[in-house]
Design an enzyme around this catalytic site. Structure first.
Site, PDB file in Angstrom:
ATOM      1  N   CYS A 165       3.930  -6.629  -0.259  1.00  0.00           N
ATOM      2  CA  CYS A 165       2.730  -7.069  -0.969  1.00  0.00           C
ATOM      3  C   CYS A 165       3.194  -7.370  -2.380  1.00  0.00           C
ATOM      4  O   CYS A 165       3.384  -6.461  -3.186  1.00  0.00           O
ATOM      5  CB  CYS A 165       1.648  -5.992  -0.969  1.00  0.00           C
ATOM      6  SG  CYS A 165       0.206  -6.466  -1.958  1.00  0.00           S
ATOM      7  N   CYS A 171       0.595  -6.457  -5.272  1.00  0.00           N
ATOM      8  CA  CYS A 171       0.121  -5.099  -5.506  1.00  0.00           C
ATOM      9  C   CYS A 171       0.750  -4.148  -4.508  1.00  0.00           C
ATOM     10  O   CYS A 171       1.937  -3.884  -4.575  1.00  0.00           O
ATOM     11  CB  CYS A 171      -1.395  -5.212  -5.506  1.00  0.00           C
ATOM     12  SG  CYS A 171      -2.381  -3.931  -4.977  1.00  0.00           S
ATOM     13  N   CYS A 185      -0.734  -3.649  -0.865  1.00  0.00           N
ATOM     14  CA  CYS A 185      -1.512  -3.613   0.379  1.00  0.00           C
ATOM     15  C   CYS A 185      -0.597  -3.223   1.534  1.00  0.00           C
ATOM     16  O   CYS A 185       0.512  -3.734   1.664  1.00  0.00           O
ATOM     17  CB  CYS A 185      -2.158  -4.972   0.626  1.00  0.00           C
ATOM     18  SG  CYS A 185      -3.279  -5.423  -0.716  1.00  0.00           S
TER      19      CYS A 185
END
Lengths: 209, 104
Positions: A113, A116, A118
């Site tokens: 990800c 971020c 995820c």
């Protein structure tokens, strides 16, 4: 943590040894205000923490082992991942959607990800620190083979490496290749050799010694 | 997109050094931050969504984004969002933090 907080006596002793910087205070202030305003209760908090604590790569390993031993399930898993996991494994993946990508002799899949962190938390448990690190997020899409080497994983140059960038609403699970020599093993035994990293794609499954 | 107009969180394709495949145990306060977020995001009305949390993280000043920890970014973002939504009052939140800092 305030010892006079009427909602949380049970936590006071545990928290005494924790860091007490600005953000820990901000977290405690936010939590206590939300509890006072009735947004949720201290019991809701404990139940949620326990629910997440119970999620671990063992759940993902069961899914992989089922796919290795049941062609029909595997087909459904690859076409409608979330539904197959929820209905046939009775594991609620919570995430909006789960896409399962299959490793083959021709393709190796890796999940990241970049924006971020995820991750399919409700199938694999909380993500490891490296998954959230700037190094992994930035370089997994730029030099995946080099990143895999840092995990001790060398992918045959003849195989394509596909990198999947997750979003909040679309999370990936890698279906690793079943290693040679494990044909005919029972599902439970197979689940025992499937590790977290093999379902993120930073490692391949090796048969147990 | 040239690198100088990238936002801080948008690091795909950059080179931020070698990966250290280690892990530390999540701390209890970090678990509580995670639980607050999930209690809010998993409600039927999805009171705070994961996208909102991320938007709040992306709006943190770049120098802060890089210096605070993962769950510190979460609670910074989440508390801002709750103030934005009117669930928490900024003055009330600041006062509670000050009281905690004073060891009240």
């Amino acid at each position: 943590m305030p010892h006079d907080d009427p909602h949380d006596h049970s936590h006071a002793a545990v928290e005494a040894d924790e860091p007490q910087g600005y953000y820990q205070h901000l977290a405690a202030a936010t939590r206590s205000l939300l509890i006072e305003k009735g947004v949720f209760s201290a019991a809701d908090m404990r139940a949620m923490i326990e629910q997440i604590d119970r999620r671990s790569p063992a759940l993902g390993a069961k899914i992989v082992a089922r796919a290795w031993t049941d062609e029909g399930f595997k087909a459904r898993l690859l076409s409608r991942g979330k539904q197959a996991i929820k209905e046939e494994m009775e594991i609620d993946p919570v995430a909006a959607d789960i896409v399962v990508v299959e490793n083959t002799a021709a393709v190796h899949n890796v999940v990241v990800c970049t924006l971020c962190s995820c991750y399919p938390v409700f199938i694999l448990g909380r993500p490891p620190d490296w998954y959230k690190s700037y190094a992994y997020r930035s370089r997994a899409v730029r030099d995946p083979r080099g990143v895999l080497r840092e995990f001790g994983t060398e992918i045959d140059p003849a195989r394509e490496v596909r990198v999947h960038d997750s979003t909040a609403d679309m999370r990936y699970l890698v279906l690793p290749m079943q290693p040679a020599g494990t044909e005919g093993w029972l599902e439970e035994r197979l689940a025992g050799i499937v590790t977290r990293d093999t379902m993120v794609g930073t490692a391949e499954v090796r048969p147990a010694e | 997109m040239s690198d100088d107009i990238r936002q801080q969180h948008d690091m795909g394709g950059l080179d931020k050094g070698p990966v250290t495949p280690s892990a530390h145990e999540i701390e209890p306060w970090e678990k509580r931050v995670e639980a607050i977020m999930r209690l809010l995001s998993m409600r039927k009305d999805r009171f705070v969504t994961v996208d909102e949390l991320r938007r709040g993280i992306e709006e943190l000043p770049p120098e802060l984004y890089d210096t605070i920890g993962y769950y510190e970014r979460w609670i910074a973002s989440l508390s801002n969002i709750l103030v934005e939504k009117g669930v928490l009052d900024r003055a009330e939140l600041d006062a509670r933090v000050k009281a905690l800092e004073a060891g009240a």
